[in-house]
Design a protein around this motif. Sequence first.
Motif, short mmCIF file in Angstrom:
data_model
loop_
_atom_site.label_atom_id
_atom_site.label_comp_id
_atom_site.label_asym_id
_atom_site.label_seq_id
_atom_site.Cartn_x
_atom_site.Cartn_y
_atom_site.Cartn_z
N LEU A 187 12.05 0.03 39.20
CA LEU A 187 12.04 1.45 38.85
C LEU A 187 11.55 2.31 40.00
CD1 LEU A 187 10.82 1.69 35.15
CD2 LEU A 187 12.84 2.78 36.13
N THR A 207 15.08 6.26 33.85
CA THR A 207 14.84 5.18 32.90
C THR A 207 16.13 4.69 32.29
OG1 THR A 207 12.73 6.26 32.38
CG2 THR A 207 13.46 4.51 30.91
N TYR A 255 8.34 2.56 30.51
CA TYR A 255 9.10 2.63 31.76
C TYR A 255 9.00 4.00 32.43
CZ TYR A 255 11.35 -1.92 31.13
OH TYR A 255 11.60 -3.25 31.01
#
Length: 226
Positions: free
Chosen positions: A48, A95, A159
Amino acid sequence: MNTIIYIVFLIILNFLIPYFISLIVKFFINKMQKTYKILFFIPSLFSLVVGAMIFTWMLNPVSGPIAFILKNIGISMPNWSNSGILAITVICFITNWKVFGYNFILLLTGLGSIPQNIIDAAKIDRIPKWRLIFNVVLPMNRGISVYVLILTIVQGLQYVFTPINVITTGGPYYGSSNMIYQTYLNAFVLYKTGTSSALAIVTFIIFLILLFIEIRFVEGRSDKYV
């Protein structure tokens, strides 16, 4: 309020859209399903942090490629990092880039577990596909859909922590923060342990409710068929 906005955006991007595309792939395209799974799952292999840096570069309002394209057609790109709702939208897209493929595979696999003889019987009776989907497929696929829905909320709120921390740090003026990031911020940055504990308890209660819903609709449904 920010947490609710995150949940709404995550449900739309990471649940409803993957579900819609999985239905199209399963019942209208029905070819190259493995190829679609691979293509959609590739972003899930990246961190991420990498995704946040890529999106930050692409959406840079001054020197990013998207800003350059918009400038050539006479449109100025807004500075999204200075707007809470725009920052939340970008974070949710990051995300979505990470989670979309995983949810798509789960939902497509769930659709594939529906007995083929039921679908064949519907085709013999010449039932329209939209009625087959709404009256047969969606009810029979309720267990996996509820599971993915809850997974979308729980994992999504976890996340979004990374792009918030990397890009906005909760700004502007906490406009892109949520309960999980606010818990971390109060505990390890501002050292307001009382506020952090209260936020953690509220978050725990929310996750506990989601766990109860999962047990009620997923685990309980599975026990019926044992």
